[in-house]
Design a protein around this motif. Structure first.
Motif, short mmCIF file in Angstrom:
data_model
loop_
_atom_site.label_atom_id
_atom_site.label_comp_id
_atom_site.label_asym_id
_atom_site.label_seq_id
_atom_site.Cartn_x
_atom_site.Cartn_y
_atom_site.Cartn_z
N ALA A 98 0.56 -1.08 -0.02
CA ALA A 98 0.02 0.09 -0.18
C ALA A 98 1.05 1.07 -0.23
O ALA A 98 1.63 1.02 0.69
N VAL A 99 0.70 1.66 -0.89
CA VAL A 99 1.74 2.92 -0.69
C VAL A 99 0.97 4.44 0.06
O VAL A 99 -0.35 4.80 1.35
N ASP A 100 1.79 4.94 1.24
CA ASP A 100 1.49 5.76 1.76
C ASP A 100 2.13 7.53 1.41
O ASP A 100 3.30 7.57 0.41
N GLU A 101 1.05 8.00 0.74
CA GLU A 101 0.91 9.59 0.28
C GLU A 101 2.17 10.11 0.06
O GLU A 101 3.05 11.38 -0.08
N TRP A 161 1.15 13.18 -9.52
CA TRP A 161 0.53 12.69 -8.63
C TRP A 161 -0.34 12.96 -8.06
O TRP A 161 -2.08 12.59 -7.85
N ALA A 204 -4.08 11.61 -8.49
CA ALA A 204 -5.04 11.18 -7.06
C ALA A 204 -7.00 11.89 -7.48
O ALA A 204 -7.41 11.28 -7.56
N ARG A 208 -8.02 8.83 -9.30
CA ARG A 208 -8.43 7.67 -8.80
C ARG A 208 -9.70 7.97 -8.29
O ARG A 208 -10.24 6.87 -7.18
N LYS A 224 -0.28 -0.75 -4.44
CA LYS A 224 -1.44 -0.91 -4.57
C LYS A 224 -2.04 1.03 -4.30
O LYS A 224 -1.59 1.30 -2.91
N TRP A 225 -2.93 1.47 -4.09
CA TRP A 225 -3.25 3.20 -3.88
C TRP A 225 -5.57 2.84 -4.08
O TRP A 225 -5.56 3.19 -5.48
#
Length: 562
Positions: free
Chosen positions: A229-232, A378, A382, A385, A417-418
């Motif tokens: 998991a991505v940490d923004e 990004w 976003a 997403r 994964k986002w």
């Protein structure tokens, strides 16, 4: 059987990952073949018995114990194996001197007919002590529940390899010491499906007594590459958007489609073969190689919601009506092999080019290419997403480094994964039921509902995780203090507009359902917060939920909570 029972008991009572690894490593080192192989097969989910069913176990115990007493005991304990193990009235004067070995039990169950299993079960239960009975019943039903994943079990197997071994004397009488290289769990996963239980050849290789088994079985499963998991806030400042490809995280199930010679197989991400449930997909694949992708229902050029795919999952066979109503397909996003060439060491950019060419040359509607998502930065990504044009079929985004090889496991950095933020509603607790295993003494399974226009509650889901151990104790106390009716193991909790416990429920999706009174079913619901502060009358309504469902079906919009 006694050593296996002790292993399961200690694993179930051990929370530490490293401690579990040591327990299983030591068991595998000390236990001879084939017992250790059958134990490993059971722990990895590769050992099932078609003739042994829970109903048979209940029938056997009810023949010896009063049915009402057994029902009360089962209700209190919450676990079938544990209840039977404790309540079984074994005649002490008939107890044999020898307990059955694990391999003896496994071989008997593998060859026994359904009519024979009950007699075998009763004989073994008479022989074993309570801990052994519990292990036996867990083995038979396949529900070990000891907090050990299949990959962790394989990791423990890799740890049995000695640092060095002493080989037999040479003609001049001298012994030699050979240093062995450590074995990574991915190397075990590579050959796993080519070595059947009880894994004699696998253990011989791990212990330095034989060469590594060949992984080259036609149609074999390849270990999958997983994302983190991505940490923004932490990851994005260190990542260059130009280094990553973006694609939708499709709302299906991860599969591996393999066609090698006359062998065609469809595997789940955990290595379970699901070909029989999707013969329409398997028969339509004409490439030669192995693809990684998502299994979805593909209807009129659009990926259908996950609920449609659920109509075909977990089936041993499927009829023509279901195949026509829910036509499945593979959306491919990686290629692992083409013909006899292994492509996993190539960078993603090269694999993607090979994949595009393969899918473009494939006919029919059962194989599609997962498109890339163009983006500049990004912030733009976003926005996509948060409101994807693909609607309910996308649960987020995947970010993959263009230079990444296909690596087994979950390496940090190449793939992220986002996921989209979950949907959230406030619902009122209506019913509770005891859990299983360690939670058998707590009311930990909660049914919750929302308000109808008539002012009543209608159930919309059930959750059994998302809360801490301390919150579980608080929820359990609330259930016990405010139970108004009992329906077997289920407790009805006081819930009215002027009194009730509000739970904030997070979930991944909604679908229409004729099986549920409310008309909807939730995907992956969990308790995200206990709203001790919120009056029950302010929880969401069924109109709110249906508005959310309409928004999801129309493009993924969200509603505000009440």
């Amino acid at each position: 059987m006694r050593a296996f029972a002790e292993l399961l008991d200690r694993l179930s009572l051990t929370a530490s990952r490293n401690a579990k690894l040591v327990l299983l490593r030591d068991y595998l080192r000390a236990t001879p073949d084939p017992d250790r192989g059958w134990a490993l097969a059971a722990l990895t989910g590769d050992l099932t018995f078609d003739a042994a069913k829970p109903a048979m176990i209940r029938k056997a115990v009810e023949a010896r114990v009063d049915g009402v007493l057994f029902g009360w005991s089962y209700d209190y304990v919450g676990d079938l194996a544990e209840t039977v193990a404790l309540i079984w009235p074994a005649p002490p004067d008939l107890r044999p001197n020898r307990e059955p070995e694990l391999a003896e039990v496994v071989e008997a169950l593998r060859t026994a007919g359904r009519s024979e299993v009950k007699g075998l079960l009763e004989g073994w239960l008479d022989t074993l002590e309570p801990k052994g009975r519990w292990a036996l019943l867990k083995l038979m039903t396949g529900g070990l529940r000891v907090g050990l994943s299949a990959r962790l079990a394989k990791t423990a197997a890799a740890m049995i390899r000695p640092a060095e071994i002493t080989v037999a004397p040479s003609p001049d009488g001298a012994e030699a010491t050979v240093v062995l290289d450590p074995v990574d769990v991915s190397a075990i996963e590579e050959v796993w499906h080519a070595v059947p239980p009880p894994y004699g050849d696998l253990f011989a290789w791990l212990e330095g007594r034989a060469e590594r088994p060949s992984p080259d079985a036609p149609g074999r499963f390849r270990p999958v590459m997983l994302a983190v998991a991505v940490d923004e806030a932490v990851d994005f400042p260190k990542m260059n958007p130009d280094d990553y490809a973006a694609e939708w995280k499709w709302d299906g199930i991860r599969v591996q489609a393999v066609v090698e010679g006359d062998v065609r197989k469809l595997w789940s991400r955990t290595g379970d073969e699901i070909s029989a449930a999707f013969p329409d997909v398997v028969e339509a694949l004409t490439f030669e190689g192995a693809l990684d992708g998502e299994l979805v229902v593909w209807r009129e050029g659009v990926i259908a919601p996950f609920g449609d795919l659920q109509q075909r999952l977990n089936r041993k066979t499927v009829d023509a009506k279901a195949m026509a109503a829910f036509p499945a397909a593979v959306v491919a996003y990686d290629i692992l092999a083409e013909g006899a060439e292994d492509l996993r060491a190539l960078p993603l950019r090269a694999r993607r080019a090979r994949l595009e060419a393969l899918v473009q040359g494939h006919s029919g509607t059962r194989l599609h290419l997962s498109p890339l998502v163009p983006y500049q930065d990004w912030a733009k990504l976003a926005g996509l997403r948060a409101d994807p044009p693909v609607g309910a079929a996308a649960e987020g985004l995947m970010l993959k480094r263009w230079d990444s090889p296909y690596l087994a496991g979950r390496p940090k950095g190449p793939w992220f994964k986002w996921k989209r933020d979950p949907h959230v509603i406030d619902a009122v607790l209506m019913y509770a039921q005891r859990g299983h295993g360690k939670r058998s003494s707590f009311y930990s399974d909660y049914t919750f509902g929302v308000w109808t226009p008539e002012g009543a509650l209608t159930p919309v889901g059930k959750a059994y995780f998302g809360f801490t151990d301390e919150e579980l104790k608080q929820l359990d106390k609330f259930v016990r203090d405010h139970t108004v009716e009992r329906f077997g193991p289920v407790r009805s909790v006081r819930a009215a507009r002027d009194f009730g416990l509000v739970l904030e429920i997070a979930f991944e999706g909604l679908q229409r359902s004729t099986r549920h009174k409310s008309g909807v079913a939730m995907r992956f619901p969990r308790v995200s917060r206990i709203r001790w502060d919120k009056p029950a009358r302010e929880a969401n309504t069924i109109e709110d939920v249906m508005d959310l469902l309409d928004a999801i079906e129309g493009g993924g919009g969200r509603i505000a909570k009440a």
